[in-house]
Write an enzyme that holds these catalytic residues in place. Structure first.
Site, PDB file in Angstrom:
ATOM      1  N   CYS A  28      31.927  28.389  45.500  1.00 20.93           N
ATOM      2  CA  CYS A  28      32.802  27.214  45.569  1.00 20.93           C
ATOM      3  C   CYS A  28      33.038  26.813  47.025  1.00 20.93           C
ATOM      4  O   CYS A  28      32.145  26.319  47.685  1.00 20.93           O
ATOM      5  CB  CYS A  28      34.104  27.492  44.807  1.00 20.93           C
TER       6      CYS A  28
ATOM      7  N   HIS B  17      32.560  30.102  39.367  1.00 20.75           N
ATOM      8  CA  HIS B  17      33.235  31.305  39.868  1.00 20.75           C
ATOM      9  C   HIS B  17      32.891  32.561  39.066  1.00 20.75           C
ATOM     10  O   HIS B  17      33.635  32.932  38.152  1.00 20.75           O
ATOM     11  CB  HIS B  17      34.748  31.096  39.818  1.00 20.75           C
TER      12      HIS B  17
ATOM     13  N   GLU C 237      33.296  35.538  39.903  1.00 19.55           N
ATOM     14  CA  GLU C 237      34.297  36.599  40.115  1.00 19.55           C
ATOM     15  C   GLU C 237      35.420  36.533  39.091  1.00 19.55           C
ATOM     16  O   GLU C 237      36.187  37.483  38.952  1.00 19.55           O
ATOM     17  CB  GLU C 237      34.848  36.537  41.548  1.00 19.55           C
TER      18      GLU C 237
END
Lengths: 242, 83
Positions: A91, A208, A210
């Site tokens: 991002c 994302h 994560e």
């Protein structure tokens, strides 16, 4: 075979807000160690992979990632990348990598002019990268995007070269795995969600991973394979040199 | 010297903000409008002993290329005036 953990570093800029999520994601793997790298430092502390996290570095002033790109730590990250080090930008981290010129193209305002926050389906377009080697070609990953400037653009000549060099790593697709205008959250050229450099050691993606590392939680676990790929790559390199 | 830098979306790259404004203008009765682009203006002052116009021009061009604009997605122009 080496059993030493794979050493990750997560850069912390003022305004980063996915640094703790990235740190946590890496720490859910048993064969890793992870530490933060402060934006004012220049020492990468011997890490083997650098994560540039999501957020709003330096308030997104001027352009997303434009100020972060000149921070002291980024000069070391650029040297690390130019020497073959593994760098993954997520991002705002992706925005910082294009600003730094480590990845081709640019990221502009979403065509809908809105901040998008939703699940997307990603198709793995190539597994010939240190970031997708644990995936299957064409595999679908369901993870989230949350951004306002994720609209990837690149000039036609560079785009043609990127296609020829297999640098398009992830595309937004529908649930059936097909490109579809409705599946693209931001208007990105040719539904591009993630790209790597020609040397394949630098990778940026808007979604994302994560936030998708734990089965049973809302985000699912589809992001794990990207981190696993980095771990596998570093461990394989250690075996070769051992 | 006073400097005004104009940064605009690169020609050929869709400007989502400009496109949205362009679509709204006909609603106000302004027809025949095209090519709306939204950019930004950056004003700054440069001083320096014996700074020549040519040297200022070179400095501003360098700061535009490296920071004030991203030449991959933006075009820039600037004006320099004695002040």
């Amino acid at each position: 075979m080496s059993s030493a953990p794979v050493r990750f570093g997560v850069v912390v800029f003022p305004g980063s807000n996915c640094d703790a999520d990235s740190y946590h994601a890496i720490s859910t793997f048993t064969d890793t160690s992870v530490q933060y790298l402060w934006h004012k430092d220049t020492d990468l502390k011997g890490v083997q992979a650098v994560i540039l996290p999501g957020g709003f570095s330096y308030g997104d002033y001027l352009r997303c990632g434009a100020i972060a790109r000149f921070s002291p730590i980024m000069q070391s990250v650029i040297d690390f990348a130019e020497n073959g080090g593994l760098v993954m930008g997520i991002c705002n981290g992706f925005q910082t990598l294009v600003e730094a010129g480590l990845l081709p193209g640019g990221l502009i305002r979403n065509t809908g002019l809105k901040f998008v926050c939703r699940y997307v389906n990603l198709r793995v377009e190539t597994i010939a990268t240190p970031f997708t080697s644990a995936c299957q070609t064409g595999e679908l990953l369901r993870i989230v995007v949350k951004h306002n400037e994720g609209n990837y653009t690149v000039d036609p000549e560079t785009f043609a070269r990127m296609q020829a060099d297999d640098q398009i790593v992830l595309r937004y697709v529908n649930a059936a795995g097909d490109q579809d205008e409705g599946a693209n959250p931001n208007g990105a050229l040719d539904d591009i969600a993630g790209v790597c450099n020609a040397a394949r050691n630098v990778f940026g993606m808007m979604p994302h991973p994560e936030n998708s590392v734990e089965a049973g939680l809302a985000g699912g676990a589809d992001g794990r394979k990207l981190f696993q790929s980095i771990i596998d790559t570093v461990l394989r390199a250690a075996e070769v040199t051992a | 010297m006073n400097v005004r830098v104009y940064v605009t979306p690169k020609k050929g790259i869709l400007d989502p903000q400009g496109a949205a404004v362009e679509r709204s203008l006909p609603n106000l009765g302004f027809t025949g409008v095209s090519g709306v682009q939204i950019g930004k203006i950056i004003d700054l002052t440069i001083t320096g002993d014996g700074l020549t116009a040519a040297a200022a021009h070179e400095q501003v061009d360098d700061m535009c290329r490296r920071l004030l604009a991203n030449p991959i997605i933006e075009d820039y122009t600037f004006e320099i005036s004695e002040g």
